[in-house]
Write an enzyme that holds these catalytic residues in place. Structure first.
Site, short mmCIF file in Angstrom:
data_model
loop_
_atom_site.label_atom_id
_atom_site.label_comp_id
_atom_site.label_asym_id
_atom_site.label_seq_id
_atom_site.Cartn_x
_atom_site.Cartn_y
_atom_site.Cartn_z
N ASP A 80 0.83 -1.20 0.00
CA ASP A 80 0.00 0.00 0.00
C ASP A 80 0.86 1.25 0.00
OD1 ASP A 80 0.83 -0.62 2.66
OD2 ASP A 80 -0.69 0.74 3.46
N GLU A 151 0.17 -1.37 5.50
CA GLU A 151 1.20 -0.94 6.45
C GLU A 151 1.01 0.50 6.89
OE1 GLU A 151 5.19 0.90 7.50
OE2 GLU A 151 3.77 1.39 5.90
#
Length: 485
Positions: A80, A151
């Site tokens: 991400d 994350e």
């Protein structure tokens, strides 16, 4: 990918995959497409791959000939990216590819994006792992590539990683952002949400205004926190407080990400004063604030314009309480490390202010290299806000990563870096949240180390990655994989 602006860059495979990642929208919690991309690439390469319930993707590649008995290595990264854009950008992170390019204004030495974050954090790490999986000329032992999920907004993938899934024992985290640095420890953190009640009233003043703060540098709430950059949430609150006897506040909104220093903020208020009376008062306070900002923030712009009359404003007692609570909210460095000179131990970033129907919500991210110090800061802030009648929620706690100097994998990365760079690598402990602390909970036997290329201004629309550093980092990674016998 005929329109790939990076087709002439080396290493070709890394830039090929990085461009592919920029074309897949992948903000936190919207990662299914990029996870499927990794699974599809693994299938094309004939490699075993699996996605777990938390959204982590694991790919295995057998050792090259002669290295079958080497310890298993894990290349770890996250898929991400932080979704930040300038106010004038129409980019939709859920649907639009990143408009990445080689910046001629920076001597064609950097890759950046138009008006948005680039996603080099951690797209370059993910692209490097994919390039290793696709390469046919790299020596390595049994290899696993772990692509973790979400994350940037809470490390959900690392938290959900199950023990026993991975087979390797040496983890290379590819998420450090300064070439030549080797990270062997990082801060843990916790999210704090403070919800304060609002008492409303019918507006009494004659004219409504919108106050805006823009042009701040912002940045990463961990690695940039010591730079004392302007926090738009605190600045706009200070401006409102400076003219509070002349206004009725209706709303404050600032920031949108827990791990980014707020760059922009706006507020709506009503007043019986006109612009010619309000602007001098605000300008005096702006000048004082500007003098206390670092050089990169002194181009901050503050604007005041007329707007539609709000239906309600804060009662004067409520306004005093809310502005005072914001003004007293801790922000910045709380304590420097006594064990690692020059490194922040504990900090807090006031990340968001959001006006809701009946309450004002503040969100902060607290970080510390020491979990006990993090918890102490959280307790102090909890007591402070409870004294203003706030509800306090502490969530998303994750541990720090305790350094283990002298571990074999660290020594190998240092030795190969010394050979390649011609100088001693800089071994660091960083004030940011790498996933290693969480990953090590279920895999305590792992030796871990983190390194990467040079990425500047992550978590902001000014994010950029140095092209030459990517090539050097790749060479370093290849040398390490071959040396881990």
């Amino acid at each position: 990918m005929s329109n790939n602006p990076f087709s002439s860059l080396t290493p070709a495979l890394v830039w090929h995959y990085f461009y592919a990642l920029t074309q897949i929208p992948r903000p936190s919690y919207e990662e299914e497409a990029v996870q499927q991309f990794v699974l599809d690439e693994a299938a094309k390469l004939g490699l075993w791959a699996e996605r777990d319930a938390a959204g982590n993707v694991l790919v295995r590649k057998p050792a090259t000939a002669g290295m079958e008995n080497a310890p298993g290595v894990i290349l770890q990264n996250h898929l991400d990216m932080v979704a930040q854009k300038n106010a004038d950008s129409s980019h939709n992170f859920s649907t639009d590819p990143i408009d990445a390019y080689i910046d001629p204004a920076l001597n064609n030495e950097w890759v950046t994006a138009k008006g948005t974050t680039l996603g080099a954090d951690n797209g370059i790490g993910a692209a490097s792992a994919l390039a290793v999986l696709a390469s046919k000329d790299i020596e390595h032992g049994p290899l696993e590539a772990l692509f973790t999920a979400t994350e940037e907004t809470g490390m959900d993938g690392a938290k959900g990683l199950q023990g026993g899934w991975l087979q390797g024992s040496l983890l290379l985290n590819l998420d450090t952002e300064e070439l030549g640095d080797i990270c062997i420890g990082c801060a843990g953190g916790v999210d704090a949400t403070f919800t304060l009640p609002i008492t409303w009233q019918t507006p009494k003043a004659a004219q409504a205004y919108r106050l805006s703060v823009k042009g701040l540098k912002g940045g990463h709430s961990g690695v940039d926190i010591h730079k004392q950059r302007g926090n738009a949430a605190l600045i706009i609150s200070r401006l409102l407080d400076s003219v509070s006897e002349h206004i009725e506040v209706a709303a404050i909104n600032a920031g949108n990400l827990r791990n980014a220093i707020p760059r922009e903020a706006d507020a709506v208020f009503v007043s019986d004063l006109d612009e010619s009376e309000l602007n001098p008062l605000l300008t005096t306070e702006v000048d004082i604030i500007r003098r206390g900002l670092p050089l990169e923030d002194r181009n901050m712009s503050v604007s005041l314009e007329r707007t539609d009359m709000p239906k309600q404003t804060w009662h004067s007692d409520s306004q005093h309480t809310l502005l005072t609570a914001i003004r007293l909210c801790p922000n910045g460095v709380d304590r420097m490390s006594m064990d690692t000179p020059g490194v922040v131990e504990t900090s807090v970033n006031l990340a968001k202010i959001h006006t809701q129907d009946n309450q004002l919500e503040l969100q902060s991210l607290l970080r510390s290299l020491d979990d006990a110090a993090r918890d102490d800061l959280a307790d102090r802030m909890k007591r402070l806000f409870e004294s203003f009648g706030a509800k306090v929620q502490l969530a998303g706690e994750y541990p720090g990563w305790k350094p283990e100097p002298g571990a074999a994998v660290i020594d190998t990365v240092i030795e190969q870096g010394r050979k390649l760079l011609g100088q001693e690598p800089n071994v660091t402990v960083i004030h940011a949240g790498l996933e290693c602390g969480l990953l090590g909970q279920n895999y305590p036997q792992w030796q871990m180390v983190s390194f990467g290329p040079t990425i500047e201004m992550p978590h902001s629309p000014d994010e950029r990655v140095n092209i030459a550093s990517v090539a050097t980092f790749w060479d370093w990674l290849v040398l390490v994989l071959s040396a881990l016998k």
